[in-house]
Design an enzyme around this catalytic site. Structure first.
Site, PDB file in Angstrom:
ATOM      1  CB  SER A  60      35.197  40.681  27.549  1.00 46.08           C
ATOM      2  OG  SER A  60      34.399  41.447  28.423  1.00 46.08           O
ATOM      3  CG  ASP A  76      33.950  36.172  33.887  1.00 45.45           C
ATOM      4  OD1 ASP A  76      33.657  37.347  34.167  1.00 45.45           O
ATOM      5  OD2 ASP A  76      33.899  35.710  32.731  1.00 45.45           O
ATOM      6  CG  HIS A  81      35.933  39.365  32.730  1.00 47.17           C
ATOM      7  ND1 HIS A  81      34.980  38.719  31.990  1.00 47.17           N
ATOM      8  CD2 HIS A  81      36.175  40.533  32.080  1.00 47.17           C
ATOM      9  CE1 HIS A  81      34.655  39.460  30.951  1.00 47.17           C
ATOM     10  NE2 HIS A  81      35.378  40.557  30.974  1.00 47.17           N
TER      11      HIS A  81
END
Length: 402
Positions: free
Chosen positions: A190, A343, A373
């Protein structure tokens, strides 16, 4: 009277929690491809409860939302491995945690620099302790987990600066930790993957430190210019990163007033000359056909100069690795890029894959069709998902080839 208030407080907490629960039950979207759907839904409901209570307590001036999230998430069980030595240290003001396999080694070990995700709102070296333990032990590597400073006390550019300084310090002292200077990999998930990508670019051309051998980017956040990509539309309500929470993290980190949310989403803060320059890298036209889907958008919206002046610092190249010059991209180390179908940031990774490949950089790509995610945080924990283990094994296999 006091006794009445003491009784009223738990009832009020329960009532508010039930209200949040009912609200979330109506809007949480769990794609059928995600395994263990009941567990996923329970985790989503719990996560949303924490966020909403954090925002409520913040409005009441009791506690900031990021601090509450960080405190509660860091309570999760930590799995220690007797075969790994874990050491907490500081590089100046930066908290780091070092993972070293205890067994003997025939030579210097591979080095891994790891940056955790969490949008600077949450995430920590504690939350990712199990993940880092797994990677260090499974690959017989020395792993450095960087606890960069984040919200609510620190905003842009502190986090990115911490990540860069920690990497440079580690690279200059590899001999202390028994790390082979020709086998250092930078990694993250991320926003941590965003940091890894930025630092890979920032270190290009430096001769005072060892060159990075590879970069591992797990569902990276690589741009905030085009927020109308197909994955942003398809997955805007998919946990654990919805569009609303993404914008909240984005605005808080860059200290942008949330009133500019619509301008960010529609691209009204993007000048025509900027889009003309970068659309060759950021347009949905650059995605593989199977990921374009049916989603289309008028982008960018009519330019709003006031919005641009308030948000332009978020569009600097250190915050948007996707727009780095070709000559920089061409010198980057080989990469493993992991994307997840469910995601919101999926297309960032796909666009960066194309950028690297166009400049001759070798790329190994893994796409988790059942991935979402945040799945990396469940690696080596009490709760897991098939996509989590698959991503972990892909990373381990990639590292073993380094």
């Amino acid at each position: 009277m006091i006794a009445f208030l003491v009784l009223l407080l738990p009832a009020g907490v329960l009532g508010v929690s039930l209200w949040f629960l009912v609200e979330d039950l109506l809007i949480i979207d769990v794609p059928p491809a995600i395994s263990h759907r009941v567990m996923f839904r329970i985790l989503c409901l719990a996560f949303n409860q924490i966020i909403k209570w954090g925002l409520l307590l913040e409005k009441l001036r009791i506690c900031s939302m990021p601090r509450l999230i960080q405190f509660l998430l860091d309570l999760h069980p930590k799995m220690n491995d007797p075969k790994t030595m874990v050491t907490d240290m500081r590089f100046g003001t930066i908290q780091v945690r070092l993972y070293q396999p205890k067994g003997t080694s025939s030579g210097l070990r591979r080095g891994i620099i790891f940056y955790h995700g969490g949008g600077t709102v949450m995430g920590s070296i504690d939350l990712y302790h199990n993940t880092c333990n797994f990677l260090a032990q499974k690959t017989n590597s020395v792993l450095l987990s960087v606890g960069y400073r984040k919200l609510p006390d620190y905003h842009y550019p502190v986090g990115a600066s911490d990540c860069l300084h920690a990497a440079i310090h580690f690279l200059k002292t590899l001999d202390i930790y028994g790390v082979d200077p020709s086998r250092v990999v930078i990694s993250g998930d991320s926003i941590g993957a965003s940091a890894a990508a930025f630092i890979s670019q920032a270190l290009v051309g430096r001769t005072d430190i060892p060159k990075l051998r590879a970069q591992i980017l797990v569902y990276p956040a690589l741009q905030g210019i085009n927020l109308q990509l197909p994955s942003h539309q398809q997955n805007k309500n998919i946990q654990f990163l919805t569009r609303d929470f993404m914008i909240l993290c984005f605005c808080r980190y860059f200290t942008i007033d949330p009133s500019w949310k619509d301008a960010l989403l529609t691209g009204a803060c993007v000048p025509a000359h900027m889009w003309e320059k970068y659309k060759k890298w950021l347009s949905a036209d650059n995605l593989p056909e199977r990921f374009r889907y049916k989603y289309q958008a008028e982008f960018p919206a009519p330019f709003n100069e006031a919005a641009y002046l308030e948000t332009r610092h978020a569009f600097e190249v250190e915050n948007v690795p996707l727009i780095a010059d070709d000559q920089i991209v061409a010198q980057l180390p080989e990469a493993l890029i992991v994307t997840c179908e469910w995601d919101i940031l999926r297309d960032d990774g796909l666009l960066y894959k194309k950028r690297l490949e166009d400049q001759g950089v070798p790329v190994t790509w893994y796409h988790a069709e059942d991935g979402f995610h945040g799945c990396m945080v469940f690696l080596n924990g009490l709760i897991s998902f098939p996509c989590t283990l698959n991503v972990g094994n892909v990373i381990v296999n990639f590292l073993k080839e380094i």
